[in-house]
Design an enzyme around this catalytic site. Structure first.
Site, short mmCIF file in Angstrom:
data_model
loop_
_atom_site.label_atom_id
_atom_site.label_comp_id
_atom_site.label_asym_id
_atom_site.label_seq_id
_atom_site.Cartn_x
_atom_site.Cartn_y
_atom_site.Cartn_z
N CYS A 71 0.85 -1.18 0.00
CA CYS A 71 0.00 0.00 0.00
C CYS A 71 0.89 1.24 0.00
O CYS A 71 1.73 1.40 0.89
CB CYS A 71 -0.86 -0.04 1.26
SG CYS A 71 -1.81 1.45 1.57
N CYS A 184 -1.31 3.76 -6.39
CA CYS A 184 -2.10 3.09 -5.35
C CYS A 184 -2.29 1.67 -5.85
O CYS A 184 -2.60 1.46 -7.03
CB CYS A 184 -3.46 3.80 -5.20
SG CYS A 184 -4.66 2.86 -4.23
#
Ligand code: DGL
Length: 260
Positions: A71, A184
């Site tokens: 992440c 992302c």
């Protein structure tokens, strides 16, 4: 080698998918922290807390040898503090691939899509500033609030998602952007739609494979033999779209609920 991987939800599975192509003879434990998704719209302090809770859980429950922060948002908020706290642990974070994007662009125009927290974080700002001094490339940075929720809800090929992406990508399309950084780990899941909207041959940069290769190098330095069976166990801290999990991994998988 025992490997803990986490993200706020489905996104980190795009990294796990890349890992399954490269890593052998290991156990992967994946936590989708859907209870706290989206991370990208939380404060740095909150994200730091989630990252530490999950790391503690991995260490106490599975005695992991390696932690993959799958992440960008959690990497930006927590990788430094985690490395200081657990110096023995292999820790690999995820960062928007703006360096390879700047090297690969032919038009000199690069788009960066990421969560608000990633783009506002010091880590991203420092990376972008230092690269800007080295190469004459224009960056079109775009935060995508709400996109992670759309993906988590399975609205991947959905008119509302398309509308959001069209608005964000419009300046990039108008300005001859040829390379887009998926900053992302959820965004590779809407790569097809991004390509369709940009209406050109597009170079999409995401970092799952680079992370898997780095893990292999660091693991082997610590004696990992890359042979034998790879197992994968997936846990979720709240509900998750199970059919999408199987779709990303490429086979039927079970998701077990956990409380951290
Ligand atoms: N997948 C994450 C990332 O790479 C976080 C998404 C979110 O929860 O906002 O940034």
């Amino acid at each position: 080698m025992k490997i803990g991987v986490f993200d706020s939800g489905l996104g980190g599975l795009t990294v796990v998918q890349a890992m399954t192509q490269i890593i052998k003879g290991a156990k992967i434990f994946y936590i989708a922290d859907t209870q706290h998704a989206p991370y990208g719209e939380k404060t740095q302090e909150q994200i730091l807390q989630y990252a530490f809770n999950i790391t503690e859980y991995f260490l106490n429950t599975y005695e992991i040898d390696a932690l993959i922060i799958a992440c960008n948002t959690a990497t930006s908020a927590a990788v430094k503090a985690l490395r200081e706290t657990y110096p023995e642990l292999i820790i690999i974070g995820t960062e928007p691939g703006i360096k390879p994007a700047m090297e690969q662009t032919k038009t000199g125009k690069v788009g960066v899509l990421a969560t608000p927290a990633t783009l506002q974080g010091d880590k991203y700002q420092q990376l972008a500033n230092s690269l800007a001094m080295q190469k004459d490339v224009t960056l079109f940075e775009q935060a995508c609030p709400g996109l992670v929720e759309q993906i988590e809800q399975g609205k991947i090929d959905h008119p509302q998602t398309q509308e959001m992406l069209e608005a964000w990508l419009h300046p990039m399309r108008e300005n001859d952007v040829d390379t887009v950084v998926l900053g992302c780990t959820h965004y590779p899941l809407v790569a097809d739609m991004i390509e369709k909207i940009m209406q050109r041959e597009l170079n999409l940069i995401h970092t799952g494979e680079a992370i898997a290769k780095r893990l292999l190098v660091l693991g082997e330095e610590k004696g990992h033999k890359n042979e034998g069976e790879l197992t994968l166990a997936i846990y979720s801290t709240d509900s998750i779209a199970t059919h999408l999990v199987s779709g990303i991994i490429g086979k039927e998988v079970e998701v077990e609920a956990i409380v951290l």
